[in-house]
Design a protein around this motif. Structure first.
Motif, PDB file in Angstrom:
ATOM      1  N   SER A  44      32.759  26.487  45.007  1.00 42.25           N
ATOM      2  CA  SER A  44      32.381  27.154  44.238  1.00 42.25           C
ATOM      3  C   SER A  44      31.562  28.379  45.376  1.00 42.25           C
ATOM      4  N   GLN A  45      30.357  27.959  45.660  1.00 40.59           N
ATOM      5  CA  GLN A  45      29.847  28.018  46.368  1.00 40.59           C
ATOM      6  C   GLN A  45      31.206  28.440  47.794  1.00 40.59           C
ATOM      7  N   PHE A  46      31.322  27.942  48.147  1.00 38.72           N
ATOM      8  CA  PHE A  46      32.419  28.214  49.792  1.00 38.72           C
ATOM      9  C   PHE A  46      33.322  29.427  49.193  1.00 38.72           C
ATOM     10  N   SER A  47      33.784  29.272  48.104  1.00 37.71           N
ATOM     11  CA  SER A  47      34.890  30.225  47.976  1.00 37.71           C
ATOM     12  C   SER A  47      33.686  31.750  47.789  1.00 37.71           C
ATOM     13  N   GLN A  48      32.249  31.599  47.122  1.00 39.44           N
ATOM     14  CA  GLN A  48      31.986  33.314  47.256  1.00 39.44           C
ATOM     15  C   GLN A  48      31.428  33.321  48.146  1.00 39.44           C
ATOM     16  N   GLU A  49      30.918  32.652  49.388  1.00 42.89           N
ATOM     17  CA  GLU A  49      30.799  33.174  50.632  1.00 42.89           C
ATOM     18  C   GLU A  49      31.973  33.378  51.604  1.00 42.89           C
ATOM     19  N   LEU A  50      32.671  32.505  51.329  1.00 39.14           N
ATOM     20  CA  LEU A  50      34.091  33.155  51.835  1.00 39.14           C
ATOM     21  C   LEU A  50      34.399  34.542  51.393  1.00 39.14           C
ATOM     22  N   GLU A  51      34.712  34.716  50.318  1.00 39.04           N
ATOM     23  CA  GLU A  51      34.614  36.019  49.887  1.00 39.04           C
ATOM     24  C   GLU A  51      33.337  37.643  50.101  1.00 39.04           C
ATOM     25  N   LEU A 109      34.384  40.250  52.174  1.00 39.04           N
ATOM     26  CA  LEU A 109      33.746  41.830  52.527  1.00 39.04           C
ATOM     27  C   LEU A 109      33.333  42.411  53.321  1.00 39.04           C
ATOM     28  N   ALA A 110      31.936  41.399  54.198  1.00 37.38           N
ATOM     29  CA  ALA A 110      31.552  42.314  54.938  1.00 37.38           C
ATOM     30  C   ALA A 110      31.699  42.537  56.218  1.00 37.38           C
ATOM     31  N   HIS A 111      33.281  42.337  56.506  1.00 38.31           N
ATOM     32  CA  HIS A 111      33.536  43.083  57.569  1.00 38.31           C
ATOM     33  C   HIS A 111      34.936  43.362  56.359  1.00 38.31           C
ATOM     34  N   ARG A 112      34.985  44.140  56.250  1.00 35.92           N
ATOM     35  CA  ARG A 112      36.363  44.496  55.347  1.00 35.92           C
ATOM     36  C   ARG A 112      37.086  45.668  56.655  1.00 35.92           C
ATOM     37  N   ASP A 113      36.536  46.742  56.859  1.00 40.79           N
ATOM     38  CA  ASP A 113      37.055  47.692  58.252  1.00 40.79           C
ATOM     39  C   ASP A 113      37.559  47.191  59.694  1.00 40.79           C
ATOM     40  N   ASP A 114      37.322  45.795  59.452  1.00 39.39           N
ATOM     41  CA  ASP A 114      37.680  44.988  60.979  1.00 39.39           C
ATOM     42  C   ASP A 114      38.369  43.984  60.749  1.00 39.39           C
ATOM     43  N   THR A 115      39.750  43.643  60.708  1.00 36.85           N
ATOM     44  CA  THR A 115      40.617  42.236  60.550  1.00 36.85           C
ATOM     45  C   THR A 115      40.868  42.188  61.502  1.00 36.85           C
ATOM     46  N   GLU A 116      40.331  42.289  62.603  1.00 31.14           N
ATOM     47  CA  GLU A 116      40.370  40.567  63.759  1.00 31.14           C
ATOM     48  C   GLU A 116      38.795  39.700  63.400  1.00 31.14           C
ATOM     49  N   ARG A 117      37.919  40.251  63.276  1.00 34.31           N
ATOM     50  CA  ARG A 117      36.992  39.894  62.052  1.00 34.31           C
ATOM     51  C   ARG A 117      37.222  38.756  61.514  1.00 34.31           C
ATOM     52  N   GLN A 118      37.758  39.493  59.986  1.00 38.04           N
ATOM     53  CA  GLN A 118      38.566  39.393  58.871  1.00 38.04           C
ATOM     54  C   GLN A 118      38.984  37.465  59.492  1.00 38.04           C
ATOM     55  N   LEU A 119      39.784  37.971  60.232  1.00 36.05           N
ATOM     56  CA  LEU A 119      40.574  36.577  60.843  1.00 36.05           C
ATOM     57  C   LEU A 119      40.304  35.862  60.865  1.00 36.05           C
ATOM     58  N   GLU A 120      39.055  35.787  62.372  1.00 28.72           N
ATOM     59  CA  GLU A 120      38.320  34.354  62.986  1.00 28.72           C
ATOM     60  C   GLU A 120      36.990  34.220  61.624  1.00 28.72           C
ATOM     61  N   MET A 165      41.542  29.529  50.944  1.00 29.15           N
ATOM     62  CA  MET A 165      41.752  30.180  52.283  1.00 29.15           C
ATOM     63  C   MET A 165      43.201  31.066  51.413  1.00 29.15           C
ATOM     64  N   VAL A 166      43.912  30.738  51.230  1.00 25.52           N
ATOM     65  CA  VAL A 166      45.520  31.166  50.390  1.00 25.52           C
ATOM     66  C   VAL A 166      45.151  32.526  49.017  1.00 25.52           C
ATOM     67  N   ALA A 167      43.835  32.107  48.163  1.00 28.45           N
ATOM     68  CA  ALA A 167      43.514  33.336  47.733  1.00 28.45           C
ATOM     69  C   ALA A 167      42.432  34.234  48.370  1.00 28.45           C
ATOM     70  N   ALA A 168      41.439  33.497  49.357  1.00 32.17           N
ATOM     71  CA  ALA A 168      40.752  34.657  49.953  1.00 32.17           C
ATOM     72  C   ALA A 168      41.790  35.251  50.544  1.00 32.17           C
ATOM     73  N   THR A 169      42.908  34.913  51.491  1.00 31.57           N
ATOM     74  CA  THR A 169      43.641  35.717  52.386  1.00 31.57           C
ATOM     75  C   THR A 169      44.320  36.670  51.279  1.00 31.57           C
ATOM     76  N   ILE A 170      44.982  36.503  51.102  1.00 35.05           N
ATOM     77  CA  ILE A 170      45.807  36.984  49.469  1.00 35.05           C
ATOM     78  C   ILE A 170      45.279  38.693  49.478  1.00 35.05           C
ATOM     79  N   ASN A 171      43.447  38.201  48.969  1.00 36.15           N
ATOM     80  CA  ASN A 171      42.748  39.317  48.169  1.00 36.15           C
ATOM     81  C   ASN A 171      42.478  39.945  49.302  1.00 36.15           C
ATOM     82  N   ALA A 172      42.348  39.631  50.513  1.00 38.30           N
ATOM     83  CA  ALA A 172      41.707  40.620  51.334  1.00 38.30           C
ATOM     84  C   ALA A 172      43.383  41.589  52.098  1.00 38.30           C
TER      85      ALA A 172
END
Length: 908
Positions: A573-580, A584-595, A633-640
């Motif tokens: 649960s904590q991992f999922s929240q941190e990942l989200e 979100l903090a890099h929502r305008d930077d796709t490259e950084r989201q991929l990293e 990871m799949v869930a977070a990627t789909i949302n992003a």
């Protein structure tokens, strides 16, 4: 720490500044008594300033009078116990902001009247002077009698636009240079009323020899070409006190990459250690020349600067990857280090207490005469005044308490910053370099490996010698080569005494060092944290796959520093929240989201790997964890990814990801790909096109190669109609396909399929379809024939070309057991619907035995055989083998059980 009787008189007696100020005019005593009841706000500053100006004072005069009143009030409130250290530093910092803002506004109006409005050459936009507060001012932790460190800059070169004939146009640089000089004079010139603040501009690019103001272009070029290491530390606390929002965003983008590295910058420890040594050397020199100044609470041993360095080093190490560590306040940063378990919470609590004690003492040293001093006074009378201000009746108890705090700070500072090399290690390094540089006496190097415990010292020495003299290593700086030597010396002894597979471990370690040698930050990390180096050696001894994984992703070295986090079970649960949060903090930077996706996945995978190698988890539990990680990871990627679809027609997609194969059966391995299909349930006209974009972009995000590698390989061959089918199917068309068109092997695959991520309602619909399909009544003879035909095709595609037994493909191996489970489910689920549950091969085999579909004893042995084969396969894969093969006698019992079950089910 309070003085209760007639404290106003006592405060004046203790502070000569306060005493002189009160004696200036009779009404000041009553004024102080009234004002000191409440803490200051910026509105109070403005009101008092305006009152002074209304009485005929100039802005400069009024501001200096206000400054003295503010200081007198803080002394009164602090010594009377009404204000704590936080109020003192915050008030004086906010007052500095107020001073700069008031004078800048007034002076800029005067300048514009003379020279017009400065505008940008390219944008044509109006320009303004950006004043940056540095040091303690930047962190809102200013001293009461401190100077203020400022830097002036502006966004764009250009010139002023004149609107009146009398105005004379200036270049923007000249305009802001003049404005800056006027601002400094207005704030710092000493008059009969004193000054507002002393101003120090030495932190600007090129220091006092550089231009007073810098354009963004000039600043960026300076950072890239000339910026020095110590300047990074200064700019950590840079805070804009003026300027337009859009300019400040642009400035932040210039400053951040200079200050913060994208990787973990453990080289900061060595750099700060060197800077601290220079500061200490200067303090010692001054103390030697002036023994009466030998107790410096700021720069001395265990002083304020060491607390600041303790906080700052972790900001520089981790701030590039963790934005929360970019706070400018020392106190806030310490709290964050505690929250993130980077420093022990009890240690942080004590550091905070020591910091407050030292800062309170520093303030009281300055309360004496409003002097910028950090040194305990030499006169006994003044020493007693300071002790009384601190709440001690005598000097000795204060000095005893001071020593306790300084000793604690110094101990914590040494824990982080003390050079880890000891005399024995340095002697070993010296001997090693002598051996490596001796072209004639190879025996000297071999003898060192022999002494370290190597069985094949000659081969180990040969490999190190070749590695050391390679072009890549020889091209390194002397400092990096010295660190390498130290690490080779330590690793040689660790490998010789602890490794089970010495040569393999040594070869893997040298490959790893060659990969990271050019990154001094990694060398610094291993140098500063010997326990991390020992863990690296253990992992490389245990697993070739782990060695290669760490070599590909050296960022993961950071994970070795926190033993408790490395050993802790995942908090999903904590991992999922941190990942989200990070995405979100890099929502305008796709490259950084991929990293971010890759870095967080690799980090968690590495923790699981560490636990696996230490024998803390079973193969089944590890597979569950790896599968859970993949789901997240799949869930977070789909949302992003959905947020990047410009034509998306709803806030949340009615879209789901279904997992097949290893992920579907929760049997994922470290390097497994993901077998996925995509379903949607959406009547909107744009839905098919948008979900097709979503699926395609999702695959791209997962499979793209970035500096951090790829996330997962994706296989979508199991979608309806395979390669010729649509990338995304509606849930309705999927149901029709499974009912009317799907091949038997697709129903076999369905036994190991499950909802993975996305819309939960679609997941429920999928579960219902799956259950219905698996529970269909089938002709047993026809089913047996088709399953055997499919197994034959697979066996023909993977013929045995080795005398060793292939755990996966050979007869009696894992695929045979999986086929038998699938056959049992498809054959009997119509009668026993519980067999449709996706509970894994082992549990299904046991359940079939309980139901009497196969002999119970054989079911138990077959389940144990599958578990043993999986464990053995996992062990072999950890050694980097692509094909898991062993001598037949090692698995003869397991194969016999599997073949007996095969014969029971499929013999005519």
């Amino acid at each position: 720490m309070s003085h209760t009787e007639n404290f106003q008189t006592t405060a004046a007696e203790l502070s000569r500044f306060l005493q002189r100020w009160l004696q200036g005019t009779p009404e000041r005593s009553a004024q102080l008594q009234e004002i000191s009841r409440l803490s200051f706000s910026k509105a109070d500053f403005a009101q008092i300033l305006q009152k002074e100006i209304s009485s005929g004072a100039s802005l400069n005069k009024a501001m200096r009078r206000l400054r003295n009143l503010v200081l007198a009030t803080l002394i009164e409130r602090d010594l009377n116990g009404q204000a704590d250290m936080h109020e003192v530093v915050t008030t004086i910092s906010e007052f500095a902001d107020f001073v700069v803002a008031q004078h800048l506004t007034a002076l800029d109006q005067e300048m514009r009247a003379l020279y017009g409005v400065p505008v940008g050459e390219e944008s044509g936009a109006e320009q303004s002077l950006i004043v940056l507060g540095m040091g303690k001012l930047g962190g809102y932790e200013l001293n009461v009698s401190s100077d203020i460190d400022l830097i002036f800059c502006y966004a764009e070169d250009g010139e002023t636009r004149c609107h009146e004939a009398a105005q004379r146009s200036l270049s923007n640089h000249e305009y802001f240079s003049r404005l800056g000089k006027k601002l400094i004079a207005a704030i710092s010139e000493v008059t009969e009323d004193g000054y507002s603040f002393r101003v120090d501009m030495a932190l600007r690019p090129n220091g006092n020899s550089g231009p007073l103001v810098a354009s963004f272009g000039m600043l960026e070029e300076y950072f890239m070409v000339q910026g020095r290491e110590w300047e990074r530390y200064a700019w950590v606390k840079a805070r804009a006190m003026s300027g337009q929002a859009e300019d400040l965003l642009q400035l932040e983008k210039i400053i951040r990459p200079f200050v913060y590295r994208r990787y973990l910058d453990f080289g900061a420890i060595d750099s700060l250690r060197s800077m601290h040594a220079q500061i200490r050397a200067e303090v010692v020199r001054q103390e030697t020349r002036h023994p009466e100044r030998s107790n410096n609470v700021k720069l001395g041993r265990g002083g304020i600067r060491e607390v600041e360095f303790l906080a700052q080093v972790f900001q520089l190490i981790r701030g590039g990857r963790d934005a929360s560590l970019r706070d400018r306040s020392t106190r806030n940063t310490l709290a964050i280090l505690s929250e993130k378990n980077i420093l022990d919470a009890d240690i942080v609590t004590q550091l905070q207490q020591s910091y407050v004690f030292l800062r309170n003492l520093e303030h009281r040293l300055q309360y004496l005469d409003d002097a910028q001093t950090h040194t305990f006074p030499s006169k006994e009378e003044d020493q007693l005044r300071i002790a009384n201000m601190m709440g001690y009746p005598q000097v000795a108890p204060l000095l005893d308490a001071l020593q306790v705090h300084r000793q604690f700070v110094a101990t914590q500072f040494d824990t982080i910053f003390k050079d880890k090399a000891d005399d024995a290690a340095e002697a070993g390094e010296a001997q090693l370099i002598a051996s490596l540089n001796s072209s004639e006496d190879e025996d000297l190097l071999i003898s060192q490996f022999t002494d370290a415990g190597f069985h094949d010292a000659q081969e180990a020495a040969r490999r190190l010698n070749a590695h050391w003299h390679s072009g890549r290593i020889q091209a390194l700086s002397e400092a990096s080569r010295q660190k390498l030597l130290a690490l080779f010396n330590q690793a040689m002894r660790l490998t010789g005494t602890q490794a089970q597979n010495q040569l393999s471990c040594w070869h893997r370690f040298l490959d790893f060092m060659e990969a990271i040698a050019r990154r001094s930050a990694y060398l610094s990390l291993l140098t500063e944290y010997p326990d991390a180096l020992a863990r690296v050696i253990r992992m490389m001894d245990a697993s070739d796959w782990a060695a290669k994984f760490l070599t590909r992703h050296p960022l993961l070295l950071d994970e070795l520093l926190d033993e408790s986090a490395l050993q802790a079970r995942p908090d999903w649960s904590q991992f999922s929240q941190e990942l989200e949060k990070e995405l979100l903090a890099h929502r305008d930077d796709t490259e950084r989201q991929l990293e971010t996706l890759r870095e967080m996945h690799h980090a968690m995978q590495f923790r699981l790997l560490a636990q696996d190698l230490e024998g803390q988890v079973t193969v089944e539990h590890l597979a569950d964890d790896l599968s859970q990680l993949a789901d997240l990871m799949v869930a977070a990627t789909i949302n992003a990814v959905w947020q990047t679809i410009a034509t998306r027609h709803r806030e949340k997609p009615q879209f789901a990801v279904i997992a097949y194969g290893k992920l579907g059966g929760k049997e994922l391995g470290y390097a497994s790909d993901l077998d996925l299909i995509f379903l949607y349930d959406d009547e909107e006209q744009d839905a098919p096109a948008n979900y097709a974009k979503l699926a395609q972009r999702f695959i791209t995000w997962m499979t793209s190669h970035t500096p951090a590698g790829i996330l997962f390989d994706i296989d979508i061959a199991l979608r309806p109609d395979g390669a010729s089918g649509l990338l995304v199917s509606s849930i309705q068309s999927f149901a029709r396909y499974q009912e009317k068109s799907a091949w038997l092997w697709e129903h076999q695959a369905l036994t190991r399929a499950r909802y993975c991520a996305g819309d939960a309602h679609i997941g429920q619909q999928f579960d219902a379809i799956r259950h219905q399909v698996l529970c269909q009544s089938r002709d047993e003879a026809s089913l047996r024939h088709e399953v055997l035909q499919m197994r034959k095709k697979m066996r023909d595609a993977h013929p045995s070309r080795s005398e060793l037994f292939d755990l996966k493909h050979d007869a009696g191996g894992m695929i045979d057991l999986e086929f038998m489970v699938q056959y049992l489910v498809l054959c009997h689920a119509h009668q026993y619907p519980e067999l449709s549950a996706n509970i894994g091969n082992i549990a299904l085999l046991k359940r079939c035995g309980e139901l009497g579909l196969i002999p119970d004893e054989l079911a138990q042995r077959s389940a144990s055989a599958y578990r043993s084969l999986r464990k053995l396969q996992h062990t072999i894969r950890l050694q980097g083998e692509d094909r898991a093969r062993v001598a037949f006698d090692k698995v003869s019992q397991e194969v016999t059980s599997s073949q007996q079950l095969w014969k029971t089910l499929f013999s005519e």
